[in-house]
Enzyme design. Sequence first.
Site, mmCIF file in Angstrom:
data_model
loop_
_atom_site.group_PDB
_atom_site.id
_atom_site.type_symbol
_atom_site.label_atom_id
_atom_site.label_comp_id
_atom_site.label_asym_id
_atom_site.label_seq_id
_atom_site.Cartn_x
_atom_site.Cartn_y
_atom_site.Cartn_z
ATOM 1 N N GLU A 161 0.811 -1.219 0.000
ATOM 2 C CA GLU A 161 0.000 0.000 0.000
ATOM 3 C C GLU A 161 0.841 1.265 0.000
ATOM 4 O O GLU A 161 1.826 1.364 0.740
ATOM 5 C CB GLU A 161 -0.900 0.041 1.237
ATOM 6 N N CYS A 163 -6.569 -5.176 1.537
ATOM 7 C CA CYS A 163 -6.841 -3.846 0.987
ATOM 8 C C CYS A 163 -8.131 -3.932 0.188
ATOM 9 O O CYS A 163 -8.195 -4.641 -0.814
ATOM 10 C CB CYS A 163 -5.678 -3.405 0.099
HETATM 11 O O1 ZDP Z 1 -4.493 4.867 -1.296
HETATM 12 C C1 ZDP Z 1 -3.818 4.706 -0.273
HETATM 13 O O2 ZDP Z 1 -2.919 5.524 0.039
HETATM 14 C C2 ZDP Z 1 -4.119 3.492 0.607
HETATM 15 N N1 ZDP Z 1 -2.998 3.179 1.429
HETATM 16 C C3 ZDP Z 1 -5.345 3.796 1.403
HETATM 17 C C4 ZDP Z 1 -5.840 2.643 2.210
HETATM 18 C C5 ZDP Z 1 -6.531 1.598 1.371
HETATM 19 C C6 ZDP Z 1 -6.992 0.417 2.170
HETATM 20 N N2 ZDP Z 1 -6.051 -0.578 2.398
HETATM 21 C C7 ZDP Z 1 -8.263 -0.195 1.626
HETATM 22 O O3 ZDP Z 1 -8.767 -1.131 2.251
HETATM 23 O O4 ZDP Z 1 -8.809 0.256 0.634
HETATM 24 C C8 ZDP Z 1 -7.212 0.752 3.529
#
Ligand code: ZDP
Length: 334
Positions: A267, A276
């Site tokens: 991520e 995710c």
């Molecule tokens: O886009 C980003 O910077 C991600 N790290 C946001 C988090 C996404 C997540 N893992 C999800 O479940 O969609 C929390």
Amino acid sequence: MSSASALFAPTSVRGLRGSPDRVVARRRAGARSSVAVTAAADAVKFYKYQGLGNDFVLVDNRDSSEIKLSSERCAQLCDRNFGIGADGVIFAMPPGFVQADEDYSMRMYNSDGTEPEMCGNGIRCLANFVAKMDGAEPKAYKVGTLAGLIQPEVRADGQVSVDMGEPVLDPPKVPCTFDATQDGAAVRAKMEVDGETWLVTAVSMGNPHCVTFGKESKCDEGGIKLDEFALSHYGPMFEKHPTFPAKTNTEFTEVVNRNYVKMHVWERGAGATLACGTGACATVVAAVLEGRTERKCTVELPGGPLEIEWREADNRVIMTGPAELVFDGTCTTA
Ligand code: ZDP
């Protein structure tokens, strides 16, 4: 207090900034309890949630449109040694962010303090939280996010089903610098990483995703073997690749059959996580565009499975999975 307060009973984490020295000093000074170091004025109540092991500090921010914790404090609280430990902080906010008739809005910080547009696992946690707090029906919500209106529904079996909206495939809007290769989307686009050519498909679910089934030389015969895949070696190179100017989440995917894939995610702003939600949605969209799976597909993540459907009728992606309260507590704002 709402009828749900019993669910959130014992406060289990307090006074995180009380260093051993300070605690000893307080004891000598005759403080009644070494744990009561949280000043009431700057105490923020939080709820620790997880969805398939993607874990969040959820802050009840519904009484104010001002976020109660700074991005720096969020990054500290996400630290697994110096803080509470989480992949991100989620704020349940008052409505009115995207459109007037929404029930709540959601903001989020990654564990590095950056703010993404959306969080799929997080919105399941938020829906579970407001359903418990609100008690009664309805349990379908309209939630405003930086990625637009997202609609979660807490089902009778406890799973949360989320209408994640339509995927965005136009390369500049992902954003990425690829030219479109197929119907306005960057599908099986070539990207140089670590001296080799990978084939990737770029999808935004409000936040950017780079989905890959492997290197160009191998992705159609066997592809990635996730059991032996060096995620922390490749992950950061994809995350910061100049092709994705806002950085990117990356999904390394192994197709098991036309209704089942395995995926490991790196991520943006959080590194390796156990799941995710937006990434699982992006993975199925990419797999369909590449002709690898059907539109209804199970995505097995290290933390467990998510059910994803990219509906043909209205182009929307529906994600279904769990969300669970783990514990609650209070923390300080600095
Ligand atoms: O886009 C980003 O910077 C991600 N790290 C946001 C988090 C996404 C997540 N893992 C999800 O479940 O969609 C929390």
